[in-house]
Design an enzyme around this catalytic site. Structure first.
Site, PDB file in Angstrom:
ATOM      1  N   SER A  19       0.844  -1.196   0.000  1.00  0.00           N
ATOM      2  CA  SER A  19       0.000   0.000   0.000  1.00  0.00           C
ATOM      3  C   SER A  19       0.878   1.245   0.000  1.00  0.00           C
ATOM      4  O   SER A  19       2.091   1.175   0.212  1.00  0.00           O
ATOM      5  CB  SER A  19      -0.903   0.024   1.247  1.00  0.00           C
ATOM      6  OG  SER A  19      -1.833  -1.031   1.247  1.00  0.00           O
ATOM      7  N   SER A  66      -8.274   1.058  -3.095  1.00  0.00           N
ATOM      8  CA  SER A  66      -8.262   0.956  -1.635  1.00  0.00           C
ATOM      9  C   SER A  66      -6.839   0.909  -1.089  1.00  0.00           C
ATOM     10  O   SER A  66      -6.601   1.270   0.068  1.00  0.00           O
ATOM     11  CB  SER A  66      -9.019  -0.308  -1.190  1.00  0.00           C
ATOM     12  OG  SER A  66      -8.356  -1.481  -1.629  1.00  0.00           O
ATOM     13  N   SER A  67      -5.876   0.495  -1.906  1.00  0.00           N
ATOM     14  CA  SER A  67      -4.478   0.398  -1.471  1.00  0.00           C
ATOM     15  C   SER A  67      -3.752   1.739  -1.494  1.00  0.00           C
ATOM     16  O   SER A  67      -2.670   1.866  -0.923  1.00  0.00           O
ATOM     17  CB  SER A  67      -3.714  -0.588  -2.367  1.00  0.00           C
ATOM     18  OG  SER A  67      -4.286  -1.860  -2.319  1.00  0.00           O
ATOM     19  N   CYS A 104      -4.333  -0.519   9.123  1.00  0.00           N
ATOM     20  CA  CYS A 104      -3.736  -0.947   7.856  1.00  0.00           C
ATOM     21  C   CYS A 104      -2.433  -1.645   8.189  1.00  0.00           C
ATOM     22  O   CYS A 104      -1.460  -1.001   8.610  1.00  0.00           O
ATOM     23  CB  CYS A 104      -3.467   0.236   6.925  1.00  0.00           C
ATOM     24  SG  CYS A 104      -2.610  -0.269   5.404  1.00  0.00           S
ATOM     25  N   LYS A 274     -13.704  -7.374   6.622  1.00  0.00           N
ATOM     26  CA  LYS A 274     -13.258  -7.801   5.308  1.00  0.00           C
ATOM     27  C   LYS A 274     -13.955  -9.110   4.941  1.00  0.00           C
ATOM     28  O   LYS A 274     -14.400  -9.859   5.812  1.00  0.00           O
ATOM     29  CB  LYS A 274     -11.742  -8.029   5.291  1.00  0.00           C
ATOM     30  CG  LYS A 274     -10.911  -6.821   5.679  1.00  0.00           C
ATOM     31  CD  LYS A 274     -11.117  -5.646   4.746  1.00  0.00           C
ATOM     32  CE  LYS A 274     -10.145  -4.510   5.058  1.00  0.00           C
ATOM     33  NZ  LYS A 274     -10.457  -3.287   4.286  1.00  0.00           N
ATOM     34  N   SER A 305     -11.296  -5.516  -0.323  1.00  0.00           N
ATOM     35  CA  SER A 305     -11.099  -4.337   0.507  1.00  0.00           C
ATOM     36  C   SER A 305     -11.809  -3.160  -0.122  1.00  0.00           C
ATOM     37  O   SER A 305     -11.639  -2.891  -1.322  1.00  0.00           O
ATOM     38  CB  SER A 305      -9.600  -4.026   0.653  1.00  0.00           C
ATOM     39  OG  SER A 305      -9.399  -2.867   1.439  1.00  0.00           O
ATOM     40  N   MET A 314      -4.085  -7.519   2.170  1.00  0.00           N
ATOM     41  CA  MET A 314      -3.993  -6.540   3.236  1.00  0.00           C
ATOM     42  C   MET A 314      -3.207  -7.155   4.395  1.00  0.00           C
ATOM     43  O   MET A 314      -3.378  -8.326   4.728  1.00  0.00           O
ATOM     44  CB  MET A 314      -5.385  -6.136   3.717  1.00  0.00           C
ATOM     45  CG  MET A 314      -6.294  -5.619   2.613  1.00  0.00           C
ATOM     46  SD  MET A 314      -7.095  -6.935   1.651  1.00  0.00           S
ATOM     47  CE  MET A 314      -8.396  -7.431   2.770  1.00  0.00           C
TER      48      MET A 314
END
Length: 392
Positions: A19, A66-67, A104, A274, A305, A314
């Site tokens: 990420s 989302s990352s 995260c 999730k 995600s 994730m």
């Protein structure tokens, strides 16, 4: 008609694991945004470029996935035996919404480096050469994480030869320990069962392992929902009907886990829980073109995600995977072949990842001492971000 000029805010753009996001020192934020609330959320939304009906984040620092629509706020910790407080905000892409409900795990790998570079860690805890042990208090979930950050000549060592599937270039390895991801006083399995039958009106009934470790996660068997477990992003994200089904499953799972009371509340809690699906080990070709052999992994896992299939995995979901794999009888454990295990290597769309977990059963309850995995991180850019002064 006059318009407020732009203001600039010190920020660092970092990759952590698979990420990337904007890192801020709490004291560098404008005063109204130093506390939780509307001002902070509006500021972060404007920095990222959300909400964006075009889904591109053209007018912000986000990457429209989302990352890459992530923000981190760090501060020196007042909690005993901790160095830094870590607060994570997942910014929605097409909605005016920042989700503060979870951590995260990927960006955790960058927290130690940023904290050291920003002077948030006492210099006496940083060796001239070796490993700096940074004790992190994760404020979203109120858990301790320990980052082992390599140091060379008194500075964070970012370059190296550690390869992480889902990241293009090698870098220095950062070992991350998620300490007691489920406190002994907490319930790891909210329903009390290792496997439940999850009833989803209009869709079906599925076996599910619902676990709260790292991040609340709903694990399903791939074959029960029409998948093989070796899918890449396009197979799911290119199917709007499938995404809608997954969101409905997620909402009903959230109710069963006690996270929400009504299906409608799931829209305001996009980051958690999730949804992931598991399958026994099988050969496949990763998104990079790399051949993944069934003999090199224990199982395959795919996870969603923020409404889309993740391009890798994730970090927090990896904690859930490692924990569930260590507990005989969960769907994750069964997909990996069953039995007792202290580590598992799983396949994801970008390749593979190994995660270890130490778990034991005490008085009928499962206890996890820690979950360990390796990630890497590096600074991509540092300086200031600019937003209109009246944006928050």
């Amino acid at each position: 008609m006059s318009h407020a000029p732009q203001i600039r805010i010190p920020a660092t753009y970092m990759r952590g694991g698979t990420s990337k996001g904007l890192f801020f020192n709490l004291e560098d934020l404008p005063e109204p945004a130093r506390v939780p609330g509307q001002a902070r959320d509006k500021l972060l939304l404007r920095v990222i470029g959300s909400p964006d009906p075009y889904g591109k984040h053209t007018d912000g620092m986000g990457g429209a996935t989302s990352s890459t629509s992530k923000t981190v706020i760090l501060a020196r910790s007042n909690k005993p035996d901790h160095d830094v407080d870590y607060l994570f905000g997942q910014v929605a892409i097409d909605k005016a919404f920042v989700d503060w409900s979870g951590n995260c795990g990927n960006l955790t790998a960058a927290v130690g480096a940023f904290a050291i570079a920003s002077g948030l860690v006492d210099t006496g805890r940083i060796p001239d050469n070796g490993i700096a042990v940074v004790r992190i208090w994760q404020k979203n979930i109120e858990k301790t994480i320990v980052a082992h950050v390599p140091i060379t000549d008194g500075r964070v060592q970012e370059t190296g030869d550690f390869e992480l599937d889902g990241v293009t270039f090698p870098a220095a390895e950062v070992k991350i320990e998620f300490m007691s991801p489920v406190d002994p006083s907490e319930t790891m399995f909210p329903t009390g069962n290792l496997v439940d039958q999850l009833e989803v009106p209009g869709i079906g009934s599925f076996q599910a392992t619902m676990i709260n470790a790292g991040i609340p996660t709903i694990f399903l068997n791939a074959d029960e929902i029409g998948y093989s477990g070796i899918e890449l992003q396009e197979a799911v994200n290119g199917d709007p009907a499938a995404l809608e089904r997954f969101e409905t499953i997620r909402a009903y799972g959230a109710i069963k886990m006690g996270l929400i009371d009504r299906v409608e509340e799931a829209a305001a809690r996009q980051h958690t829980p999730k949804v992931a699906f598991v399958a026994p080990a099988a050969d496949y070709t990763a998104s990079s073109g790399k051949a993944i052999n069934a003999g090199d992994i224990d199982l395959n896992v795919r996870a969603l995600s923020m409404g889309k299939l993740h391009h890798a995995m994730m970090g927090t979901a990896a904690v859930a995977i490692g924990t569930a794999a260590a507990i005989p009888g969960t769907l994750v454990n069964l997909a990996a072949g069953g039995g007792e295990r202290e580590a598992v290597t799983f396949g994801h769309p970008s390749g593979t990842l190994k995660v270890g977990a130490t778990a034991s059963e005490q008085n009928g309850n499962w206890i996890v001492e820690k979950v360990v995995m390796s990630r890497s991180a590096r600074i991509l850019m540092e300086g200031w971000v600019r937003i209109p002064g009246d944006a928050f």
